[in-house]
Design an enzyme around this catalytic site. Structure first.
Site, PDB file in Angstrom:
ATOM      1  N   MET A  60       7.152   8.980  -4.057  1.00  0.00           N
ATOM      2  CA  MET A  60       6.355   8.059  -3.248  1.00  0.00           C
ATOM      3  C   MET A  60       5.920   8.711  -1.946  1.00  0.00           C
ATOM      4  O   MET A  60       6.633   9.546  -1.395  1.00  0.00           O
ATOM      5  CB  MET A  60       7.191   6.829  -2.869  1.00  0.00           C
ATOM      6  CG  MET A  60       7.637   5.964  -4.008  1.00  0.00           C
ATOM      7  SD  MET A  60       6.307   5.118  -4.858  1.00  0.00           S
ATOM      8  CE  MET A  60       5.664   4.061  -3.593  1.00  0.00           C
ATOM      9  N   CYS A  61       4.768   8.280  -1.461  1.00  0.00           N
ATOM     10  CA  CYS A  61       4.329   8.574  -0.105  1.00  0.00           C
ATOM     11  C   CYS A  61       3.539   7.353   0.355  1.00  0.00           C
ATOM     12  O   CYS A  61       3.702   6.260  -0.194  1.00  0.00           O
ATOM     13  CB  CYS A  61       3.527   9.875  -0.036  1.00  0.00           C
ATOM     14  SG  CYS A  61       1.920   9.815  -0.848  1.00  0.00           S
ATOM     15  N   ALA A  62       2.673   7.518   1.329  1.00  0.00           N
ATOM     16  CA  ALA A  62       1.916   6.370   1.824  1.00  0.00           C
ATOM     17  C   ALA A  62       0.815   5.955   0.857  1.00  0.00           C
ATOM     18  O   ALA A  62       0.656   4.784   0.544  1.00  0.00           O
ATOM     19  CB  ALA A  62       1.317   6.678   3.194  1.00  0.00           C
TER      20      ALA A  62
END
Length: 107
Positions: A60-62
């Protein structure tokens, strides 16, 4: 690298998926997938250390950009890494749970 569909990710979460968040600690504290482990992309060793070898690792990231880079790196070292399309921002917009607070779950 194309990210996994949010519905596929949701099913993985329901089955105890291993999730890492490759954003920086401040971003993580502002909102992350419950149970995600912090492994900032800026600290390469943190991304590799402690990953399971027997199941996929959802990254996950933004929004999906950093997670794609991290997943490519992890695949190069043998991990079954899958970026999540849209990242934490898309999950929050969809009304999915987002945990806030400290980076106590750091990898």
């Amino acid at each position: 690298m194309r990210g996994v569909d949010p519905d596929v990710f949701a099913a993985g979460l329901a089955n105890g998926a291993f999730v890492i968040d490759v954003r920086e600690p401040g971003e993580y504290r502002a909102g992350h997938v419950p149970g995600a482990r912090l492994a900032p992309l800026s600290t390469p060793g943190a991304v590799v250390d402690g990953l399971p070898g027997d199941r996929p690792v959802y990254v996950m990231c933004a929004s999906g950009n950093r997670s794609g880079r991290a997943a490519e790196h992890l695949r190069a070292v043998g991990a079954e890494a899958v970026p999540v399309a849209g990242g934490t921002a898309a999950r929050a917009r969809a009304g999915c749970p987002v945990a806030r607070g400290t980076a106590a779950e750091a990898a």
